[in-house]
Design an enzyme around this catalytic site. Structure first.
Site, short mmCIF file in Angstrom:
data_model
loop_
_atom_site.label_atom_id
_atom_site.label_comp_id
_atom_site.label_asym_id
_atom_site.label_seq_id
_atom_site.Cartn_x
_atom_site.Cartn_y
_atom_site.Cartn_z
N CYS B 33 -53.91 -22.64 27.15
CA CYS B 33 -53.32 -23.98 27.20
C CYS B 33 -52.96 -24.39 28.61
O CYS B 33 -52.63 -25.55 28.85
CB CYS B 33 -52.09 -24.06 26.30
SG CYS B 33 -50.73 -23.02 26.84
N ASP B 35 -50.36 -23.35 30.36
CA ASP B 35 -48.95 -23.14 30.70
C ASP B 35 -48.85 -22.18 31.88
O ASP B 35 -49.48 -21.13 31.88
CB ASP B 35 -48.19 -22.51 29.51
CG ASP B 35 -47.67 -23.57 28.56
OD1 ASP B 35 -48.07 -24.73 28.71
OD2 ASP B 35 -46.86 -23.23 27.67
N CYS B 58 -44.81 -26.87 27.93
CA CYS B 58 -44.10 -27.62 26.91
C CYS B 58 -42.60 -27.37 27.01
O CYS B 58 -42.12 -26.62 27.86
CB CYS B 58 -44.61 -27.23 25.54
SG CYS B 58 -44.28 -25.52 25.15
N CYS B 102 -47.38 -18.28 23.11
CA CYS B 102 -48.01 -19.11 24.13
C CYS B 102 -47.02 -19.57 25.20
O CYS B 102 -47.39 -19.70 26.35
CB CYS B 102 -48.71 -20.31 23.50
SG CYS B 102 -47.60 -21.48 22.73
#
Lengths: 399, 123
Positions: B33, B35, B58, B102
């Protein structure tokens, strides 16, 4: 705190007049439309009246409208129903990469059932090219399904041109018009499509009501077997209040369509014009061929879910196609198909406007959103030293 | 969907920033993702006296980073290395299951920062 709802592609609030039209069918007019006495005939008449109104919205005949529970059912019905009806003529179908999950996952189901599926590429603004459709057609092709407009990036597809290509080879065309119907003119005769999916809650109708337009004379295999409702093509006791609500919402959408577009477009354009002035903020989708209330960006160096949460703390409700904001933790396939780099797709944000939004709401959004961007960029390790680029039209043209 | 503590650390993150005179820097990323967490530490007498972070990700990724930098201050390197992902998540009042792997990169970034510090000491 005042609430600012900018997520009309997720769903719309029910119009009060629609609710009023529905109320009797929750209460005194509770009959089953199949019953032969008065309760039944009143419910049956209400459904047929709604059918006429939905047909009028898309310029079809009432008999060409099959009510479903929602847009996803209409999409499933179209793909599976036509594939099964035509499987003796060929087992190839074509869909685009702009499609909703209810199309893509139906296509995957058909693949597992022995069909071959071509997934059409799209360009950086999300357009499906009629030429790509022409190239994908084989002797086995029985169905082409391309969305009318994307709820994720707002792009309205050149559907008439795509239909023209398909009709050269007499291939059936379905379109998912859930995002467009009630928001821009949708005319099945003008578009030339054979099947078209609609959802009532996208134009201030209730959830639980959708429809599939099926051109007269077209054979389609039902998804749901049972009684003779919807001419035997969709069995099950009808959701009478929701269907009545869909009819009322369709009638209002037809009457107000131009007014709604004229109201929403300037609000939309103000957001786009202002925010693309920000550094490293890129519009996704096309600017001209765009849903009237739809604004979508990729904001570089920061992540969508974090933006949604900070905006929600300010009373602003919106959406994102970032991996982290999805339950499945996957980035929007639409953004990736458009060639948006995975890291930038993480910065996806979608503001979709509706008739409840005012110019003051836009003032508030334009005040708060840049502050959210700065705040998250202060935390981001990427925002520093990467060199600013101007914001602009498309996040895939840079670099 | 997030606990009050996660929202608190996300909306008021502690120790955001870079450290010009850092003794160790660790960067950990999630390739799926994107991150990315960067943790900088200041070490005096085998003890972490200051920690800062920068994070792309996030809400939970930012909260995790903030919490790790809070947890680690004043700890010896051995104590800091013993901080687990689960301990960070617990200190935040839990993370949603899908975010557990994640976004929970703080402990790994911290380990890398300590390794970086140790390798600098050998030189």
């Amino acid at each position: 705190m005042k609430k600012y709802y900018f997520d009309h592609v997720a769903t719309n609030p029910l119009h009060p007049d629609v609710l009023e039209a529905m109320m009797p069918y929750f209460k005194e007019e509770f009959g089953n439309p199949l019953s032969i006495y008065e309760y039944g005939s009143k419910a049956k008449n209400a459904i047929e009246e709604a059918r006429e109104k939905v047909a009028a919205l898309i310029n079809s005949k009432p008999a060409e409208i099959i009510f479903t529970a929602n847009g996803a059912e209409a999409n499933n019905f179209a793909l599976r129903g036509i594939a099964l009806a035509k499987q003796n003529e060929g087992k190839h179908i074509i869909v685009s990469r702009m499609e909703h999950h209810s199309i893509l996952n139906s296509a995957r189901f058909l693949e597992k059932s022995g069909f071959v599926v071509t997934y059409l590429p799209v360009d950086k603004k999300g357009f499906v090219s009629p030429d790509a459709v022409r190239k994908a057609i084989t002797k086995e092709t029985v169905l082409i399904s391309v969305t009318h407009g994307s709820s994720e990036v707002g792009t309205i597809e050149p559907l008439k041109e795509i239909v023209k290509v398909a009709k050269e080879k007499k291939i059936i065309v379905h379109t998912d018009a859930v995002a467009t119907t009630g928001n821009i003119p949708v005319d099945v005769k003008d578009l030339g499509v054979d099947l078209l999916s609609i959802a009532a809650h996208q134009f201030y109708g209730p959830k639980g009501a959708g429809a599939l337009y099926v051109k007269q004379g077209m054979r389609i295999v039902p998804l749901i077997y049972g009684g003779i409702q919807e001419s035997g093509r969709r069995a099950g006791t009808e959701n009478v209040p929701a269907i009545v609500g869909m009819g009322k919402a369709a009638e209002m959408a037809k009457a107000e369509l131009q007014m709604r577009m004229d109201y929403l477009k300037p609000l939309r354009d103000r957001i786009i014009n202002t925010l693309t002035e920000e550094k490293n903020v890129f519009l996704t989708g096309d600017r001209e061929n765009r849903l009237p209330g739809h604004v979508s960006f990729c904001v570089e160096f920061i992540e969508g879910e974090a933006m949604l949460l900070l905006l929600a703390a300010k009373g602003i409700f919106s959406a994102s196609g970032s991996a982290c904001s999805s339950k499945a933790l996957k980035a929007s396939p639409v953004l990736l198909a458009m060639g948006v780099p995975a890291g930038l797709a993480q910065g996806s944000i979608v503001f979709s406007l509706g008739m409840g939004n005012t110019s003051e709401d836009i003032d508030y959004l334009l005040k708060e959103f840049p502050a959210v961007i700065s705040r998250l960029r202060e935390i981001s390790p990427f925002a520093q030293g990467w060199g600013d680029k101007d914001g602009g039209e498309s996040c895939t043209v840079k670099k | 969907m997030y606990s009050e503590k996660v929202m608190d650390h996300f909306t008021n993150p502690r120790n955001v920033g870079d450290m010009e005179d850092a003794d160790g820097v660790g960067i950990e990323g999630n390739p799926t993702c994107g991150d990315t967490m960067k943790i900088s530490i200041k070490v005096v007498d085998n003890r972490i006296v200051d920690a800062k972070f920068k994070t792309f990700g996030c809400g939970s990724a930012i909260a995790v980073s903030s919490m790790v930098t809070e947890m680690v201050k004043g700890k010896t390197l051995e104590e800091a290395l013993a901080i687990s992902k689960e301990a960070v998540a617990d200190a935040l009042g839990g993370l949603p299951p899908q975010k557990m792997h994640c976004s929970n990169l703080g402990a790994d970034a911290l380990k890398k920062a300590i390794e970086d510090y140790k390798s600098r000491q050998k030189k």
